[in-house]
Every structure is written in structure tokens, then in C-alpha cells.
Design a protein around this motif. Structure first.
Motif, PDB file in Angstrom:
ATOM      1  N   UNK A  54      28.733 -42.898   4.812  1.00  0.00           N
ATOM      2  CA  UNK A  54      27.717 -42.785   5.861  1.00  0.00           C
ATOM      3  C   UNK A  54      28.074 -43.659   7.065  1.00  0.00           C
ATOM      4  N   UNK A  55      28.604 -44.854   6.800  1.00  0.00           N
ATOM      5  CA  UNK A  55      28.913 -45.773   7.892  1.00  0.00           C
ATOM      6  C   UNK A  55      30.133 -45.341   8.704  1.00  0.00           C
ATOM      7  N   UNK A  56      31.100 -44.712   8.052  1.00  0.00           N
ATOM      8  CA  UNK A  56      32.297 -44.296   8.796  1.00  0.00           C
ATOM      9  C   UNK A  56      32.205 -42.825   9.212  1.00  0.00           C
ATOM     10  N   UNK A  57      31.024 -42.238   9.049  1.00  0.00           N
ATOM     11  CA  UNK A  57      30.754 -40.868   9.498  1.00  0.00           C
ATOM     12  C   UNK A  57      31.700 -39.869   8.832  1.00  0.00           C
ATOM     13  N   UNK A  58      31.896 -40.056   7.516  1.00  0.00           N
ATOM     14  CA  UNK A  58      32.709 -39.132   6.719  1.00  0.00           C
ATOM     15  C   UNK A  58      31.785 -38.335   5.808  1.00  0.00           C
ATOM     16  N   UNK A  59      32.185 -37.137   5.380  1.00  0.00           N
ATOM     17  CA  UNK A  59      31.375 -36.403   4.404  1.00  0.00           C
ATOM     18  C   UNK A  59      31.190 -37.239   3.134  1.00  0.00           C
ATOM     19  N   UNK A  60      29.967 -37.326   2.648  1.00  0.00           N
ATOM     20  CA  UNK A  60      29.721 -38.110   1.431  1.00  0.00           C
ATOM     21  C   UNK A  60      30.511 -37.499   0.280  1.00  0.00           C
ATOM     22  N   UNK A  61      31.362 -38.308  -0.321  1.00  0.00           N
ATOM     23  CA  UNK A  61      32.420 -37.802  -1.194  1.00  0.00           C
ATOM     24  C   UNK A  61      31.945 -36.993  -2.385  1.00  0.00           C
ATOM     25  N   UNK A 109      40.947 -48.214   1.489  1.00  0.00           N
ATOM     26  CA  UNK A 109      41.929 -47.135   1.554  1.00  0.00           C
ATOM     27  C   UNK A 109      41.368 -45.909   2.268  1.00  0.00           C
ATOM     28  N   UNK A 110      40.145 -45.523   1.928  1.00  0.00           N
ATOM     29  CA  UNK A 110      39.568 -44.350   2.569  1.00  0.00           C
ATOM     30  C   UNK A 110      39.319 -44.614   4.046  1.00  0.00           C
ATOM     31  N   UNK A 111      38.803 -45.811   4.361  1.00  0.00           N
ATOM     32  CA  UNK A 111      38.555 -46.134   5.761  1.00  0.00           C
ATOM     33  C   UNK A 111      39.860 -46.132   6.553  1.00  0.00           C
ATOM     34  N   UNK A 112      40.901 -46.709   5.967  1.00  0.00           N
ATOM     35  CA  UNK A 112      42.208 -46.736   6.630  1.00  0.00           C
ATOM     36  C   UNK A 112      42.748 -45.327   6.847  1.00  0.00           C
ATOM     37  N   UNK A 113      42.583 -44.477   5.835  1.00  0.00           N
ATOM     38  CA  UNK A 113      43.102 -43.113   5.935  1.00  0.00           C
ATOM     39  C   UNK A 113      42.416 -42.314   7.035  1.00  0.00           C
ATOM     40  N   UNK A 114      41.213 -42.745   7.436  1.00  0.00           N
ATOM     41  CA  UNK A 114      40.471 -42.055   8.493  1.00  0.00           C
ATOM     42  C   UNK A 114      40.613 -42.752   9.843  1.00  0.00           C
TER      43      UNK A 114
END
Length: 205
Positions: A54-61, A109-114
Motif C-alpha cells: 500500500x505504501x509503495x503503491x504496488x498491487x497487494x501481493x 527486495x520488493x521495494x528495490x525491484x520497483x
């Protein structure tokens, strides 16, 4: 599937499983029913990752991949079936430590990948690692992990920062992720075994 994506998926499932088990163990300590076991496991397992997304505006996994919820339910069933006797509280600590260490890396890792900034990626690792445990403790009416004097956020911070720093130096993902996990788990293990803690505030409130 790219190596980065593969590592993210593997670590994500592992973290969800062990955090889900810690949630189920908290339900076991309070002698709840099997449905509550599953609920505690699911909320604990996906809570931190949900906040991160939610904070990085990604689809909730887990919304598009409900197998994550099934992993949590499987962990709950395993805890319900096997039982843990008097060792339950100790197991809860160690499952929580494993989940925290894994999620510290997964979140970063996910934040970095985005493409999230490295400093923000470290914070995402910390939030991912700690928020599920906070929800679990609130639901179980237990003192929050954040209020205990033993180190908890600090290991997550060190593990996440280790991963991000090594990743910025273009270390192989197995190396950066592995050392990030080991750093977080080692420091948390020291806190559990030897009651490591940072100095408390000594000034006037």
C-alpha cells in the motif's frame, strides 16, 4: 522468471509461512478454535507485506495470488495438528525471529525491484518485518513486540540495510539476501538468548 523475481517469490512464501505459524502459535497460547487459528495466521502472515504494498503503491501481493493465504492456512493447520506443549512460547519467539529476518529482506527486495529509493527500501523492509507481529500481538491481547526491551526493530533494520547496501554494490542476490537474512536473524537470536537491548532513555520525561 528473472533471478530477482524468483528470489522475491521464494523468500515471500517462506516468510509468510513462518509468520503464519507464529500467528497460529499465538492463537494456540490463547486456546482459540481452528477458524481463529487460520485468521491469526493469515493476518500475521500477510499483514506486513500488505502495508508495504500500500505504501509503495504496488498491487497487494496476496489479492491476485490467494495461494499466500493458503500457505497461512496450512501453517495454522500444522500448528493445530501437531501441538507444541510447553515449548509453545519459545517456538513462537523463534518462528517470529525467522519470519522477521526473512521479511526484512523480502520487503526491501520488493521495494528495490520497483525502483524505490534505497533509504525508503530499508524502511519498507523494517515495516514488512514488524507490522504482522504487531497485529498478531494486538489480536492476541499480548504486549506488542515493539514495546519489549529486547532488540526487535533493530535486527530488522540491520538486515534490511545489509541487503540494500550489498544490492547497491551489485552483489549476487543470493549473497545480499542471504547476508541480510543472517544479519537480522543473528542479532534477533542474540536478543532472545542473551537479552540484548539498546540503552534506555535516562533523561527527564
Amino acid at each position: 522468471m528473472e533471478p530477482l523475481e524468483t528470489a522475491l517469490v521464494v523468500l515471500d512464501y517462506a516468510a509468510v509461512a513462518v509468520f503464519g505459524a507464529s500467528g497460529a502459535l499465538a492463537a494456540a497460547r490463547a486456546r482459540h478454535d481452528i477458524v481463529t487459528f487460520g485468521f491469526f495466521a493469515a493476518v500475521t502472515g500477510v499483514g506486513g507485506g500488505t502495508l508495504r504494498d500500500l505504501l509503495i503503491d504496488a498491487p497487494v501481493f496476496w489479492v491476485a495470488r490467494p495461494e499466500y493465504i493458503l500457505v497461512c492456512v496450512g501453517a495454522a493447520v500444522a500448528v493445530w495438528t501437531m501441538g507444541w506443549g510447553r515449548s509453545r512460547d519459545r517456538l513462537l519467539l523463534w518462528f517470529d525471529a525467522l519470519g522477521m529476518a526473512a521479511y526484512a529482506v523480502v520487503g526491501a527486495l520488493k521495494a528495490t525491484s520497483l525502483g524505490v529509493h534505497p533509504i525508503s527500501a530499508v524502511i519498507m523492509g523494517v515495516l514488512t518485518a514488524s507490522f504482522g507481529g504487531v497485529i498478531r500481538d494486538v489480536l492476541a491481547n499480548q504486549p506488542s513486540v515493539l514495546l519489549r526491551r529486547e532488540l526487535y526493530v533493530t535486527p530488522a533494520l540491520l538486515g534490511s540495510a545489509t541487503f540494500v547496501a550489498l544490492n547497491a554494490l551489485e552483489a549476487p542476490i543470493a549473497v545480499s539476501g542471504g547476508l541480510g537474512f543472517l544479519t537480522a536473524f543473528a542479532v534477533r537470536s542474540g536478543a532472545i538468548l542473551f537479552h540484548w537491548q539498546l540503552p534506555a532513555f535516562q533523561g527527564k520525561a
